[in-house]
Design a protein around this motif. Structure first.
Motif, PDB file in Angstrom:
ATOM      1  N   ASP A 493       0.096  -1.055  -0.206  1.00  0.00           N
ATOM      2  CA  ASP A 493      -0.497   0.333   0.157  1.00  0.00           C
ATOM      3  C   ASP A 493       1.212   1.265  -0.111  1.00  0.00           C
ATOM      4  O   ASP A 493       0.061   1.869  -0.321  1.00  0.00           O
ATOM      5  N   LEU A 494       1.777   1.194   0.681  1.00  0.00           N
ATOM      6  CA  LEU A 494       3.069   3.036   0.354  1.00  0.00           C
ATOM      7  C   LEU A 494       2.838   2.811  -1.257  1.00  0.00           C
ATOM      8  O   LEU A 494       2.819   3.953  -1.284  1.00  0.00           O
ATOM      9  N   TRP A 495       3.152   1.854  -2.063  1.00  0.00           N
ATOM     10  CA  TRP A 495       2.930   2.459  -3.772  1.00  0.00           C
ATOM     11  C   TRP A 495       2.224   3.644  -3.558  1.00  0.00           C
ATOM     12  O   TRP A 495       2.764   4.361  -3.786  1.00  0.00           O
ATOM     13  N   TRP A 496       0.547   3.080  -3.567  1.00  0.00           N
ATOM     14  CA  TRP A 496      -0.408   3.808  -3.982  1.00  0.00           C
ATOM     15  C   TRP A 496      -0.653   5.573  -3.213  1.00  0.00           C
ATOM     16  O   TRP A 496      -0.612   6.006  -3.712  1.00  0.00           O
ATOM     17  N   LYS A 497      -0.330   4.916  -1.955  1.00  0.00           N
ATOM     18  CA  LYS A 497      -0.340   5.893  -0.806  1.00  0.00           C
ATOM     19  C   LYS A 497       0.858   7.051  -1.555  1.00  0.00           C
ATOM     20  O   LYS A 497       0.255   8.343  -0.652  1.00  0.00           O
ATOM     21  N   ASN A 498       1.752   6.545  -2.053  1.00  0.00           N
ATOM     22  CA  ASN A 498       3.033   7.899  -1.902  1.00  0.00           C
ATOM     23  C   ASN A 498       2.718   8.321  -3.315  1.00  0.00           C
ATOM     24  O   ASN A 498       2.840   9.608  -3.482  1.00  0.00           O
ATOM     25  N   ILE A 499       3.186   7.501  -4.243  1.00  0.00           N
ATOM     26  CA  ILE A 499       2.698   7.771  -5.642  1.00  0.00           C
ATOM     27  C   ILE A 499       1.898   8.976  -5.536  1.00  0.00           C
ATOM     28  O   ILE A 499       2.399   9.802  -6.501  1.00  0.00           O
ATOM     29  N   ALA A 500       0.472   8.489  -5.174  1.00  0.00           N
ATOM     30  CA  ALA A 500      -0.693   9.493  -5.748  1.00  0.00           C
ATOM     31  C   ALA A 500      -0.308  10.511  -4.929  1.00  0.00           C
ATOM     32  O   ALA A 500      -0.543  12.092  -5.852  1.00  0.00           O
ATOM     33  N   LEU A 501       0.516  10.962  -4.069  1.00  0.00           N
ATOM     34  CA  LEU A 501       0.752  12.830  -3.976  1.00  0.00           C
ATOM     35  C   LEU A 501       1.681  13.165  -4.950  1.00  0.00           C
ATOM     36  O   LEU A 501       1.575  14.182  -5.126  1.00  0.00           O
ATOM     37  N   ALA A 502       2.591  12.404  -5.332  1.00  0.00           N
ATOM     38  CA  ALA A 502       3.366  13.032  -6.114  1.00  0.00           C
ATOM     39  C   ALA A 502       2.647  13.215  -7.606  1.00  0.00           C
ATOM     40  O   ALA A 502       2.479  14.130  -8.205  1.00  0.00           O
ATOM     41  N   ALA A 503       1.451  12.230  -8.093  1.00  0.00           N
ATOM     42  CA  ALA A 503       0.940  12.315  -9.403  1.00  0.00           C
ATOM     43  C   ALA A 503      -0.447  13.850  -9.132  1.00  0.00           C
ATOM     44  O   ALA A 503      -0.787  14.115 -10.305  1.00  0.00           O
ATOM     45  N   ASN A 504      -0.454  13.814  -7.586  1.00  0.00           N
ATOM     46  CA  ASN A 504      -1.570  14.436  -7.447  1.00  0.00           C
ATOM     47  C   ASN A 504      -0.979  15.986  -7.271  1.00  0.00           C
ATOM     48  O   ASN A 504      -1.664  17.230  -6.588  1.00  0.00           O
ATOM     49  N   ASP A 505       0.697  16.399  -7.327  1.00  0.00           N
ATOM     50  CA  ASP A 505       0.586  17.460  -7.055  1.00  0.00           C
ATOM     51  C   ASP A 505       1.011  17.808  -5.789  1.00  0.00           C
ATOM     52  O   ASP A 505       1.416  18.995  -5.274  1.00  0.00           O
TER      53      ASP A 505
END
Lengths: 580, 240
Positions: A493-505
């Motif tokens: 779950d660390l992947w989606w929770k953290n990458i989403a922060l980059a994907a959504n600026d």
């Protein structure tokens, strides 16, 4: 539990059964073996006509199943797998064949892969019996190996499962065993289906002389299959910014998704960092640093952060996330950012996407529907798939993409008799009697003999490069998550929770990966503190200055002065042979 | 001595702080009426899942109230209100991001039922595709079957499906196994036949995102103990 009588399942069998019934139950029981053979013949003559075995060889194989299954006749076993065409075929058709032939009833449940993972994790953690076997992605091999709750099949096949292990299983024929083998060299899972993540593009558009000429005039090289991320980026820009419309329809040079949702995690845990070149050399996953950026020493994970020798927040990983967000923002359709995996998966079939760097071949059958704008009237594809382009950090000898390997997995807590009956079903589904037909239905090959068969050669043109990929050496460089990942369900779950922060600026790629690497290390420490692993638990390195690790050979790699080298493309046929 | 006094004062302050948190955090646990998992009997909310979750909170030393609420409203309330949880909820990708989870508080099974004398053959899930299937609106069977492209006839409550089955207005009833047994007993129907248990689901407790991680961790640890010592099975057995 329903009472079974496999002899009943054909009119001829039923007639025979009634006639014998007057002679007494003892005779009837022995004659059921005959009825199993009649059923076997029926299935060979109808469903399993496509096989790499002769009919006689098929019959010999099925006779073995009939005999081996005798002690388990009448039993109902439960298994679970994810929701793809191959498993639907198994659950709705092959369970019936297996029951008719062996008398063992199987309830084969279908659900989402995340649910399969939750179910196997729950059963392993609570020792609470839910299923007799799981078809579980081999991404969990590092988890299964460490916790000691999964049966080592290498031991089972020569030990307590010897009498139910198919003599014609022919393990050497399986193409994915390296993905399901633990660091101790033992096989823990048996592949049931495999599909890869490849480059996908509109071959018809790439073949148009006007578009080819325009591309060459802007970028100075041919519009063909991109071999590196520079070329992919140029082609993305070309279609989205310069071409814009084809036949009156808005087109885009890239497709992806960015919604904060668990499915965003697959986009990255499924080898994205390795495509950029973040890990170390070594097949299947890179050693000592794998594509999750986790460094392992003597089978113990020692860190994901650069300061501990990992590569999760190193320059190559940050570059890969930067490109993901940049391409999503600049070249994908505007609503892609708010989509999840399922929503985004439908788009290439709608006919306005020129290429996609990250495309699961499990969609192959769906994209050959003749009603789609991406297929000709006869169902032949206007698109092709090819080995994926590589990022600037990638080096020869590294993995270059992802392969999903749904594999039979058995827990030690399952009672032996139930495990044996389930093992028979598992082997039936991958037996040479069945596997070619299953491959034709689901397009998820597991056996070299099927891939190299005359039947596959005959149908290869329908599948846009899938068979060619599986026949090439490339197939060993597209691999699942490996043994460095100590507990996949606890870390994924660390992947989606953290990458989403980059994907959504909300964070820069560097900030997001720093945060994720720190959390990955903390979680790994927590796993060790919990004291549940039987072996190879994480033992984190003491942090050192990042410069120390970046100066060592291999991953983590220092930042390249030029992350955009000259774009390189190859004509389609040459791109398929580039790995041979 | 002065140091000793200071330590005593600090200890008292810490104790006060913890008791303050414990006193403040009364959890509202929401569940829809779904006998025998949750129902009102003699003015008291009870049932298999209510008993499991109540025991879980008791063992975790957390103060709580259980309230019945329609499912959609309960989910919305839990998203918006602190110290609120909803159960039993199927934990799926769409919901994952909206809650903190404790799972599984229940493992449920869904099956196809016919009357004893029915001639329909159901060996695998798809065998039911050509049949007329009854279930109730918003139920797990309805959701699962619709998701697989099955057409289902739904009723606002599950109980009438037994009558519909007896009257041959539907060929099969898709229902939770515990619910089916309970409703058949209530309706005094004895000629119901379970044809195929086709799906198992993990049901979770979903809590507001603001719930402290330490509370979730504590609940998870206690839940594991409840499975290990047989408490969950014991509670379920009361309702079988």
């Amino acid at each position: 539990m329903p009472t079974l009588f496999p002899c009943h399942s054909s009119r001829k069998g039923l007639f025979k059964h009634i006639r014998l019934a007057v002679l007494g139950l003892g005779i009837l029981a022995s004659q059921c073996g005959w009825a199993g053979e009649a059923e076997a013949k029926k299935w060979i003559d109808t469903e399993f006509k496509d096989s790499t075995l002769t009919k006689d060889q098929q019959m010999e194989e099925l006779k073995w199943f009939i005999k081996a299954a005798q002690p388990y006749k009448g039993m109902t076993i439960r298994v679970v797998s994810e929701r793809i065409d191959t498993h639907w075929y198994e659950a709705m058709t092959l369970t019936k064949a297996f029951e008719d032939i062996t008398g063992i009833k199987v309830v084969h449940e279908i659900t989402g892969e995340d649910d399969v993972v939750k179910k196997i994790s729950t059963q392993a953690a609570l020792d609470y019996s839910l299923y007799d076997a799981f078809i579980n992605d081999s991404d969990l091999i590092g988890t299964h190996y460490r916790y000691g709750k999964v049966v080592a099949l290498s031991d089972f096949m020569v030990g307590e499962g010897k009498d139910v292990t198919l003599p014609t299983l022919d393990l050497d024929d399986f193409i994915g065993l390296s993905f399901t083998t633990g660091p101790d060299g033992k096989l823990y899972q048996l592949p049931d289906q495999q599909f890869a993540n490849l480059y996908w593009y509109r071959h018809d558009w790439f073949s148009r002389p006007d578009l080819r000429a325009k591309f060459k005039s802007i970028y100075g090289y041919e519009l063909d299959v991109p071999q590196n991320w520079s070329a992919y980026e140029d082609i993305a820009e070309f279609f989205t910014v310069h071409v814009k419309e084809i036949d009156g329809k808005r087109v885009y040079g890239h497709m992806d998704y960015g919604k904060k949702d668990p499915s965003l995690g697959w986009r990255f845990s499924d080898a994205w960092l390795s495509m950029a070149g973040a890990g170390d050399k070594g097949i299947p996953n890179g050693l000592p640093v794998d594509e999750w950026g986790i460094r392992v020493e003597d089978c113990h994970p020692v860190g994901a952060s650069v300061t501990r020798g990992g590569a999760l927040n190193g320059p190559a990983a940050v570059y890969s996330i930067t490109k993901f967000t940049e391409w999503l923002n600049k070249y994908a359709p505007p609503d892609a950012k708010a989509m999840n995996f399922s929503q985004a998966g439908a788009l290439p079939g709608q006919g306005n996407i020129a290429q996609q760097i990250f495309w699961y071949t499990a969609f192959t059958a769906a994209l050959t529907d003749p009603n789609l704008p991406v297929t000709e009237a006869d169902g032949s594809p206007k698109w092709r798939m090819a080995p994926s382009p590589r990022g600037p950090y990638w080096e020869e000898g590294m993995k270059l993409g992802y392969q999903d390997t749904g594999s039979w997995t058995f827990l030690t807590s399952t009672p032996l008799e139930r495990r044996k009956a389930a093992w028979l079903y598992a082997q039936f589904l991958v037996s040479k009697t069945v596997s070619l037909k299953k491959t034709l239905v689901g397009l998820t090959p597991i056996r070299a003999s099927d891939i190299n068969s005359a039947k596959m050669a005959e149908v290869a043109h329908k599948y846009g490069g899938l068979i060619e990929f599986y026949r090439s050496n490339a197939r060993v460089a597209w691999t699942p998550s490996g043994t460095n990942v100590p507990d996949y369900p606890a870390l994924a779950d660390l992947w989606w929770k953290n990458i989403a922060l980059a994907a959504n600026d909300q964070l820069t790629p560097q900030q997001a990966m720093d945060k994720m690497a720190k959390e990955m290390d903390e979680r790994m420490q927590k796993l060790t503190d919990a004291g549940k692993m039987a072996r190879c638990e994480p033992k984190l390195n003491e942090p050192k200055d990042a410069a120390y690790w970046l100066a060592q050979p291999g991953a983590p790699k220092p930042k390249l002065a030029n992350e955009k080298p000259q774009g390189v493309t190859l004509p389609y046929e040459k791109s398929l042979k580039a790995w041979d | 001595m002065r140091i000793n006094m200071k330590l005593k004062t600090m200890a008292a302050a810490v104790a006060l702080t913890f008791s303050g948190i414990a006193a403040a955090a009364n959890y509202t646990l929401l569940t829809e009426e779904l006998p025998p998992y949750s129902m009102k009997l003699g003015g008291k909310v009870t049932g298999a899942s209510v008993d499991i979750v109540s025991e879980l909170f008791r063992r975790s030393g957390l103060s709580f109230d259980v309230k019945l609420q329609p499912f959609v409203r309960a989910v919305d309330s839990t998203k918006n209100d602190a110290n609120t949880c909803v159960f039993p909820v199927e934990r799926n990708q769409e919901r994952e991001v909206s809650f903190k989870w404790v799972s599984p508080i229940l493992v449920t099974h869904t099956a196809f039922y016919t009357m004893n004398d029915s001639k329909v053959e159901i060996r695998v899930l798809n065998d039911a595709k050509k049949l007329s299937i009854g279930t109730y609106t918003g139920s797990a069977p309805a959701e699962y079957l619709s998701g697989q492209g099955f057409e289902v006839q739904t009723t606002p409550k599950d109980a009438p499906n037994i009558q519909k089955l007896a009257a041959k207005r539907i060929d099969v009833w898709a229902a939770d196994t515990l619910t089916a047994a309970y409703l058949a007993k209530e309706a005094k129907v004895t000629n119901l036949k379970e044809r195929l248990v086709y799906f198992s689901a993990l049901r979770a407790l979903a809590c507001n995102l603001g719930t402290d991680d330490s509370v979730i961790d504590k609940l998870e640890v206690e839940l594991k103990k409840m499975y290990a010592d047989g408490s969950v099975e014991k509670i379920l057995a009361k309702y079988k």
